[in-house]
Scaffold this active site. Structure first.
Site: not given
Length: 349
Positions: A27, A329, A80, A129
């Protein structure tokens, strides 16, 4: 209130399962500010690479290294913890000399570059992002492949991700307790998290209900529409519906849903009646937002991941790349692809 995992799907519930975040390298998030450092000014922009660290922890460590107060270090967004992420921090350090930040040491963190900048980096001041995700142990390759193709065309619901509501929904629960007791909350962080969770949950509810009862991309009388990528919006009238529908189909315009709060929501007539009915049962949360003077706003109901591409390493492992604008998201994209497993599949800061 509909829980995140039970929100309506645009492409139907995924048929397969897969492992997300088997390790942090699966990720990867790269922050895109949309601008470069000025090269001068009283602030220093610091681009960091971190693995296993939350953003606030790194910001506090940087402040300690620079011998400044923690409030003098800011960032555009939380990233995150259970991931490999690149992002910018901003430290206010007046003077001609630039500290040697190559000497900054923190386990799981590396300084990539730094430069002077004129303005403080504020929360939300980023363009978007870029994500690189690896899904492992995929049980139904054909279903995931078709969903990726469909998402390229139809997008995904622009839901606020589960992380907005805290681990186990703690932020939303806090908002509900606050709304029910009317006890003053003096902790600024709690106030911010809880109010944000309340408004986000109401938005998700409106979008989920619209997906359930109608084509989410069908313009109705009184809808609030915005130019793709813009924040301003206008109201659809009956006379314009055909032309506006064409522009929505061409992805020139986006249909929005309410971020409820004080003041007018923005929709009118049929669209307003629908939104009010969708959250009619959530009177306490709505009253909390009005009482705390959180201004109503709008947010696009659909999200179109940009630069979406994927590569199957084998029949059970796929790497997926895409770019999302600020405030969107990745978990809301992934939930339309696969039923995720893994200890950190739904966890973020």
């Amino acid at each position: 209130m509909i829980e995140f995992d039970n929100l309506t799907y645009l492409h139907g519930k995924p048929q397969g399962t897969g492992l997300l975040k088997a390790n942090p390298e699966d990720f990867v998030v790269v922050e895109d500010l949309g601008f470069e450092p000025d090269g001068e000014g009283e602030h220093i922009l610091v681009r960091i690479l971190k693995n296993g660290c939350n953003t606030r922890f790194v910001a506090d460590a940087l402040a300690k290294f620079l011998k400044i107060h923690a409030r003098e270090v800011s960032f555009a967004g939380q990233k995150d913890k259970h991931a490999v992420t690149e992002q910018w921090l901003c430290a206010r350090v007046p003077g001609k000399e630039i500290p040697d930040l190559s000497a900054f040491q923190l386990e799981g963190c590396q300084v990539l570059e730094y430069a002077r900048h004129k303005r403080k980096l504020r929360l939300g001041a980023l363009k978007g992002n870029a994500f690189t995700l690896v899904l492992r142990e995929v049980s139904n390759r054909d279903d995931v492949e078709q969903r990726l193709i469909d998402i390229c065309v139809k997008g995904v619901p622009n839901y606020f991700g589960a992380q907005r509501f805290g681990i186990g929904g703690s932020n939303l629960q806090g908002a509900l307790r606050w709304a029910q007791t009317n006890t003053p909350v003096r902790d600024r962080n709690k106030r911010s998290f809880w109010l944000s969770a309340a408004r986000s949950a109401l938005f998700n509810q409106i979008v989920a209900e619209r997906l359930k009862k109608a084509d989410v991309n069908q313009v109705v009388d009184g809808d609030a529409l915005q130019l793709a990528g813009r924040g301003s919006w206008f109201v659809a009238t009956t006379e314009e519906l055909a032309e506006l529908q064409r522009r929505v189909n061409d992805k020139e315009l986006m249909i929005t849903a309410a971020l409820p709060g004080s003041g007018e929501w923005g929709t009118q007539r049929e669209a307003l009646a629908f939104e009010q009915a969708a959250v009619a049962a959530e009177t306490e949360l709505q009253a909390l937002l009005v009482r705390e003077k959180v201004e109503a706003a709008r947010r696009a109901m659909l999200l179109y991941p940009q630069q979406l591409s994927w590569n199957w390493w084998d029949d059970v492992t796929v790497e997926i790349r895409f770019w999302l604008p600020a405030g969107s998201f990745a978990t809301s994209v992934v939930r339309e692809l696969i039923n995720t497993t893994g200890d950190y599949a739904h966890i973020a800061e």
